[in-house]
Design a protein around this motif. Structure first.
Motif, PDB file in Angstrom:
ATOM      1  N   SER A  40       0.863  -1.188   0.000  1.00 54.56           N
ATOM      2  CA  SER A  40       0.000   0.000   0.000  1.00 54.56           C
ATOM      3  C   SER A  40       0.893   1.229   0.000  1.00 54.56           C
ATOM      4  O   SER A  40       1.991   1.215   0.555  1.00 54.56           O
ATOM      5  CB  SER A  40      -0.941   0.009   1.209  1.00 54.56           C
ATOM      6  OG  SER A  40      -0.209   0.098   2.401  1.00 54.56           O
ATOM      7  N   HIS A  43      -1.557   8.126  -0.463  1.00 52.98           N
ATOM      8  CA  HIS A  43      -2.088   9.026  -1.495  1.00 52.98           C
ATOM      9  C   HIS A  43      -2.946  10.053  -0.758  1.00 52.98           C
ATOM     10  O   HIS A  43      -4.056   9.736  -0.327  1.00 52.98           O
ATOM     11  CB  HIS A  43      -2.903   8.247  -2.526  1.00 52.98           C
ATOM     12  CG  HIS A  43      -3.487   9.114  -3.605  1.00 52.98           C
ATOM     13  ND1 HIS A  43      -2.698   9.741  -4.551  1.00 52.98           N
ATOM     14  CD2 HIS A  43      -4.758   9.473  -3.879  1.00 52.98           C
ATOM     15  CE1 HIS A  43      -3.471  10.429  -5.370  1.00 52.98           C
ATOM     16  NE2 HIS A  43      -4.731  10.294  -4.973  1.00 52.98           N
ATOM     17  N   VAL A  48      -3.479   3.521  -0.641  1.00 52.67           N
ATOM     18  CA  VAL A  48      -3.948   2.905  -1.877  1.00 52.67           C
ATOM     19  C   VAL A  48      -3.292   1.530  -1.998  1.00 52.67           C
ATOM     20  O   VAL A  48      -2.072   1.428  -1.968  1.00 52.67           O
ATOM     21  CB  VAL A  48      -3.585   3.776  -3.098  1.00 52.67           C
ATOM     22  CG1 VAL A  48      -3.980   3.087  -4.391  1.00 52.67           C
ATOM     23  CG2 VAL A  48      -4.210   5.151  -2.979  1.00 52.67           C
ATOM     24  N   PRO A  49      -4.102   0.460  -2.149  1.00 52.55           N
ATOM     25  CA  PRO A  49      -3.514  -0.877  -2.299  1.00 52.55           C
ATOM     26  C   PRO A  49      -3.011  -1.116  -3.712  1.00 52.55           C
ATOM     27  O   PRO A  49      -3.507  -0.530  -4.674  1.00 52.55           O
ATOM     28  CB  PRO A  49      -4.680  -1.809  -1.975  1.00 52.55           C
ATOM     29  CG  PRO A  49      -5.894  -1.029  -2.363  1.00 52.55           C
ATOM     30  CD  PRO A  49      -5.557   0.421  -2.092  1.00 52.55           C
ATOM     31  N   GLY A  50      -2.044  -1.977  -3.821  1.00 50.63           N
ATOM     32  CA  GLY A  50      -1.518  -2.379  -5.117  1.00 50.63           C
ATOM     33  C   GLY A  50      -0.897  -3.753  -5.011  1.00 50.63           C
ATOM     34  O   GLY A  50      -0.792  -4.321  -3.922  1.00 50.63           O
ATOM     35  N   TYR A  51      -0.492  -4.285  -6.146  1.00 52.40           N
ATOM     36  CA  TYR A  51       0.145  -5.609  -6.142  1.00 52.40           C
ATOM     37  C   TYR A  51       1.029  -5.751  -7.374  1.00 52.40           C
ATOM     38  O   TYR A  51       0.973  -4.945  -8.298  1.00 52.40           O
ATOM     39  CB  TYR A  51      -0.908  -6.721  -6.110  1.00 52.40           C
ATOM     40  CG  TYR A  51      -1.793  -6.777  -7.333  1.00 52.40           C
ATOM     41  CD1 TYR A  51      -1.484  -7.617  -8.393  1.00 52.40           C
ATOM     42  CD2 TYR A  51      -2.922  -5.977  -7.442  1.00 52.40           C
ATOM     43  CE1 TYR A  51      -2.281  -7.664  -9.525  1.00 52.40           C
ATOM     44  CE2 TYR A  51      -3.733  -6.025  -8.557  1.00 52.40           C
ATOM     45  CZ  TYR A  51      -3.409  -6.875  -9.598  1.00 52.40           C
ATOM     46  OH  TYR A  51      -4.198  -6.908 -10.710  1.00 52.40           O
ATOM     47  N   THR A  81       0.661  -2.863 -10.164  1.00 57.60           N
ATOM     48  CA  THR A  81      -0.722  -2.525 -10.504  1.00 57.60           C
ATOM     49  C   THR A  81      -1.416  -1.911  -9.296  1.00 57.60           C
ATOM     50  O   THR A  81      -1.398  -2.493  -8.218  1.00 57.60           O
ATOM     51  CB  THR A  81      -1.490  -3.787 -10.936  1.00 57.60           C
ATOM     52  OG1 THR A  81      -0.792  -4.398 -12.012  1.00 57.60           O
ATOM     53  CG2 THR A  81      -2.893  -3.471 -11.368  1.00 57.60           C
ATOM     54  N   THR A  82      -2.008  -0.745  -9.511  1.00 54.70           N
ATOM     55  CA  THR A  82      -2.833  -0.115  -8.468  1.00 54.70           C
ATOM     56  C   THR A  82      -4.219   0.227  -9.012  1.00 54.70           C
ATOM     57  O   THR A  82      -4.993   0.894  -8.333  1.00 54.70           O
ATOM     58  CB  THR A  82      -2.183   1.186  -7.945  1.00 54.70           C
ATOM     59  OG1 THR A  82      -2.122   2.125  -9.016  1.00 54.70           O
ATOM     60  CG2 THR A  82      -0.815   0.943  -7.364  1.00 54.70           C
ATOM     61  N   THR A  83      -4.516  -0.197 -10.204  1.00 57.39           N
ATOM     62  CA  THR A  83      -5.761   0.061 -10.939  1.00 57.39           C
ATOM     63  C   THR A  83      -5.901   1.502 -11.415  1.00 57.39           C
ATOM     64  O   THR A  83      -6.968   1.898 -11.864  1.00 57.39           O
ATOM     65  CB  THR A  83      -7.026  -0.342 -10.140  1.00 57.39           C
ATOM     66  OG1 THR A  83      -7.169   0.508  -9.023  1.00 57.39           O
ATOM     67  CG2 THR A  83      -6.969  -1.795  -9.705  1.00 57.39           C
ATOM     68  N   ARG A  87      -1.004   6.486 -11.986  1.00 56.87           N
ATOM     69  CA  ARG A  87      -0.221   6.195 -10.777  1.00 56.87           C
ATOM     70  C   ARG A  87       0.755   5.053 -11.052  1.00 56.87           C
ATOM     71  O   ARG A  87       1.912   5.093 -10.641  1.00 56.87           O
ATOM     72  CB  ARG A  87      -1.137   5.842  -9.618  1.00 56.87           C
ATOM     73  CG  ARG A  87      -0.385   5.563  -8.344  1.00 56.87           C
ATOM     74  CD  ARG A  87      -1.234   5.298  -7.116  1.00 56.87           C
ATOM     75  NE  ARG A  87      -2.525   4.686  -7.385  1.00 56.87           N
ATOM     76  CZ  ARG A  87      -3.690   5.301  -7.178  1.00 56.87           C
ATOM     77  NH1 ARG A  87      -3.729   6.536  -6.712  1.00 56.87           N
ATOM     78  NH2 ARG A  87      -4.821   4.673  -7.419  1.00 56.87           N
ATOM     79  N   ASP A  88       0.292   4.027 -11.787  1.00 57.74           N
ATOM     80  CA  ASP A  88       1.179   2.908 -12.115  1.00 57.74           C
ATOM     81  C   ASP A  88       2.378   3.377 -12.926  1.00 57.74           C
ATOM     82  O   ASP A  88       3.513   2.995 -12.650  1.00 57.74           O
ATOM     83  CB  ASP A  88       0.417   1.828 -12.896  1.00 57.74           C
ATOM     84  CG  ASP A  88      -0.651   1.147 -12.058  1.00 57.74           C
ATOM     85  OD1 ASP A  88      -0.661   1.325 -10.824  1.00 57.74           O
ATOM     86  OD2 ASP A  88      -1.479   0.429 -12.658  1.00 57.74           O
TER      87      ASP A  88
END
Length: 104
Positions: A40, A43, A48-51, A81-83, A87-88
């Motif tokens: 995470s 922001h 913000v989660p990501g993977y 990836t954070t959708t 940001r990505d």
């Protein structure tokens, strides 16, 4: 019923090697379809989660000497990836990620 010394000797010769058998070193591949590496990032005032969607690795377990056990994981940094594409792309930039030779 008295036991024959020869029978005891034969039993000992058969059972002792079984009890001193070494456990084999076990090797496992990390299954990327069932593994998730998440994070995470801050922001503004939220997290913000990501993977990372691409990874592979190996786990080696030495049950007799656990200190010899190892885990090796390779995570493809570009698969972040954070959708949110903007940001990505920002996270993939050299501002946020290590130099190219450390990108996996």
């Amino acid at each position: 019923m008295p036991r024959s010394p020869i029978a005891l000797l034969i039993a000992a010769l058969v059972l002792v090697p079984l009890s001193s058998a070494k456990a084999a070193v076990e090797t496992y591949d990390i299954d990327p379809m069932h593994t998730w590496v998440g994070f995470s990032i801050g922001h503004f005032f939220t997290k913000v989660p990501g993977y990372f969607s691409k990874l592979k690795g190996t786990i080696v377990v030495d049950r007799d000497h656990l200190e010899n056990s190892t885990v090796e994981a390779v995570i493809e940094v570009a698969s972040i990836t954070t959708t949110a594409k903007m940001r990505d792309d920002d996270l993939r930039s050299t501002i946020s990620l290590p130099p190219p030779h450390f990108r996996t």
